[in-house]
Motif scaffolding. Structure first.
Motif, mmCIF file in Angstrom:
data_model
loop_
_atom_site.group_PDB
_atom_site.id
_atom_site.type_symbol
_atom_site.label_atom_id
_atom_site.label_comp_id
_atom_site.label_asym_id
_atom_site.label_seq_id
_atom_site.Cartn_x
_atom_site.Cartn_y
_atom_site.Cartn_z
ATOM 1 N N ASP A 141 0.826 -1.221 0.000
ATOM 2 C CA ASP A 141 0.000 0.000 0.000
ATOM 3 C C ASP A 141 0.861 1.272 0.000
ATOM 4 O OD1 ASP A 141 -2.217 -1.609 -0.084
ATOM 5 O OD2 ASP A 141 -2.656 -1.453 2.057
ATOM 6 N N LEU A 142 0.888 1.995 1.145
ATOM 7 C CA LEU A 142 1.596 3.281 1.180
ATOM 8 C C LEU A 142 2.983 3.165 1.828
ATOM 9 C CD1 LEU A 142 -1.481 5.426 2.264
ATOM 10 C CD2 LEU A 142 -0.522 5.226 -0.040
ATOM 11 N N VAL A 143 3.386 1.943 2.103
ATOM 12 C CA VAL A 143 4.676 1.736 2.788
ATOM 13 C C VAL A 143 5.767 1.443 1.768
ATOM 14 C CG1 VAL A 143 5.930 0.203 4.369
ATOM 15 C CG2 VAL A 143 3.586 0.911 4.894
ATOM 16 N N VAL A 144 6.832 2.255 1.824
ATOM 17 C CA VAL A 144 7.962 2.015 0.915
ATOM 18 C C VAL A 144 9.181 1.538 1.702
ATOM 19 C CG1 VAL A 144 7.257 3.677 -0.856
ATOM 20 C CG2 VAL A 144 8.692 4.452 1.055
ATOM 21 N N ASP A 145 10.103 0.927 0.974
ATOM 22 C CA ASP A 145 11.341 0.466 1.596
ATOM 23 C C ASP A 145 12.301 1.660 1.703
ATOM 24 O OD1 ASP A 145 13.737 -0.639 2.264
ATOM 25 O OD2 ASP A 145 13.652 -2.272 0.808
ATOM 26 N N MET A 146 12.696 2.041 2.917
ATOM 27 C CA MET A 146 13.530 3.231 3.136
ATOM 28 C C MET A 146 15.004 2.883 3.333
ATOM 29 S SD MET A 146 11.569 5.952 3.100
ATOM 30 C CE MET A 146 12.330 7.248 4.072
ATOM 31 N N GLU A 147 15.342 1.610 3.214
ATOM 32 C CA GLU A 147 16.701 1.191 3.574
ATOM 33 C C GLU A 147 17.784 1.939 2.794
ATOM 34 O OE1 GLU A 147 18.831 -0.031 6.272
ATOM 35 O OE2 GLU A 147 16.697 -0.484 6.408
ATOM 36 N N HIS A 148 17.571 2.107 1.489
ATOM 37 C CA HIS A 148 18.588 2.780 0.686
ATOM 38 C C HIS A 148 18.782 4.229 1.166
ATOM 39 C CE1 HIS A 148 21.092 3.940 -2.629
ATOM 40 N NE2 HIS A 148 20.275 4.906 -2.955
ATOM 41 N N PHE A 149 17.673 4.893 1.492
ATOM 42 C CA PHE A 149 17.748 6.262 2.013
ATOM 43 C C PHE A 149 18.584 6.287 3.306
ATOM 44 C CE2 PHE A 149 15.931 9.404 5.000
ATOM 45 C CZ PHE A 149 16.251 10.576 4.324
ATOM 46 N N TYR A 150 18.315 5.354 4.201
ATOM 47 C CA TYR A 150 19.075 5.312 5.462
ATOM 48 C C TYR A 150 20.552 5.027 5.179
ATOM 49 C CZ TYR A 150 14.439 4.932 7.620
ATOM 50 O OH TYR A 150 13.141 5.152 8.004
ATOM 51 N N ASP A 151 20.815 4.161 4.196
ATOM 52 C CA ASP A 151 22.221 3.876 3.850
ATOM 53 C C ASP A 151 22.932 5.153 3.409
ATOM 54 O OD1 ASP A 151 21.996 1.231 4.386
ATOM 55 O OD2 ASP A 151 21.731 0.594 2.308
ATOM 56 N N GLN A 152 22.258 5.955 2.589
ATOM 57 C CA GLN A 152 22.865 7.207 2.123
ATOM 58 C C GLN A 152 23.118 8.149 3.302
ATOM 59 O OE1 GLN A 152 23.653 5.813 -0.474
ATOM 60 N NE2 GLN A 152 23.255 7.388 -1.994
ATOM 61 N N MET A 153 22.167 8.189 4.227
ATOM 62 C CA MET A 153 22.347 9.048 5.409
ATOM 63 C C MET A 153 23.560 8.579 6.216
ATOM 64 S SD MET A 153 20.049 11.378 5.416
ATOM 65 C CE MET A 153 19.356 12.065 6.906
ATOM 66 N N ARG A 154 23.670 7.274 6.378
ATOM 67 C CA ARG A 154 24.793 6.755 7.190
ATOM 68 C C ARG A 154 26.128 6.960 6.487
ATOM 69 N NH1 ARG A 154 21.644 1.845 7.248
ATOM 70 N NH2 ARG A 154 20.023 2.066 8.821
#
Ligand code: SF4
Ligand code: FES
Length: 281
Positions: A141-154
């Motif tokens: 539904d409205l949930v996306v995978d944010m892992e790549h975003f968090y990787d970029q932040m880290r």
């Protein structure tokens, strides 16, 4: 031997069960209060993106329409919660704080990245179209995978690394001017709206993106940052997929729910990178 529970300093602190019940009561009261403000006969129309890869007849993405009673001060998040509670408990979206602090409910609402809990339904044209953040894989539904975003932040190593640690009785002071300089950059809530709005990030998966670059700015310009770390951080932002990818389109700045001047911060890092590479013979 005494079987009495020993008295502790925390005896006034409610146990988890009591606390949960109290919170439930508070939520119920808030809901009843909101219901009292329902605008007679008026509803809000929502068109909500649906997709569930685990259920055979829901694997094809579609939009579902919901009509929920309108009330004073209703946010997009309130409307979604009402649709879920009233009509379809499988409707899936993230949220937590409901006050623009946790960053978990960034969505694509009427064609723009917004925090659902910060967006008033009265400010939007209807039907209100609600979709997951673009450029991220949809989980459900409205949930996306944010892992790549968090990787970029880290990847910009978002933590302090001063040259010298203060002694036990010392404080690491910052001047008011320097605090002012980095103030806005500290407001990021990791919602991912800026990254999702960025055309460059959409085309270059390795681009650090506005939020990570803002995080780098936040530490790079903090006067308490250690010199070595400052140099290393500048190397990270100078790399091929760093600051030079930004084409100053301002889309990140426009959607940031915390009003962080992201494009400006990226430009400031570009200037530092140029200065760092100047050679004098
Ligand atoms: S910079 Fe703004 S839009 Fe980007 S993640 Fe942080 S709060 Fe969200
Ligand atoms: S629910 Fe936490 S930011 Fe919206």
């Amino acid at each position: 031997m005494s079987t009495e529970t020993p008295e502790t300093e925390d005896s006034d602190v409610p146990d988890p069960q009591t606390r949960r019940l109290k919170e439930k009561e508070t939520r119920k009261a808030a809901k009843e209060e909101a219901a009292a403000d329902v605008i007679e006969g008026e509803t809000v129309e929502l068109k909500v993106f649906r997709y569930d890869p685990e259920i055979a007849d829901k694997q094809e993405p579609r939009f579902d329409t919901f009509h929920v009673p309108k009330f004073e001060g209703m946010t997009v998040l309130d409307a979604l919660m009402d649709a879920r509670d009233r009509y379809d408990p499988t409707l899936t979206f993230r949220h937590s704080c409901r006050q623009a602090v946790c960053g978990s409910d960034a969505l694509f609402v009427n064609g723009r990245q917004r925090l659902a809990c910060k967006t008033q339904t009265v400010d939007l044209d209807e039907p209100i179209q609600i979709e997951p953040l673009p450029h991220r894989p949809v989980v459900k539904d409205l949930v996306v995978d944010m892992e790549h975003f968090y990787d970029q932040m880290r990847s910009v190593e978002p933590f302090f690394d001063p040259d010298e640690l203060p002694g036990p009785d010392q404080q690491q002071l910052q001047t008011p001017e320097n605090r002012e300089q980095v103030k806005m950059s500290t407001r990021c809530i990791w919602c991912g709206a800026c990254m999702s709005s960025c055309n460059i990030a959409a085309g270059d998966n390795q681009y650090l993106g506005p939020a990570a670059l803002n995080k780098a700015y936040r530490f790079y310009f903090d006067e308490r940052e250690g010199e070595n770390r400052q140099e290393e951080r500048l190397k990270i932002v100078e790399e091929e997929h760093g600051v030079w990818r930004c084409q100053t389109q301002f889309s990140c700045t426009e959607v940031c729910p915390k009003d962080i001047p992201l494009t400006e911060h990226i430009q400031a890092l570009k200037r530092e990178a140029v200065k760092n590479n100047l050679k004098f013979w």
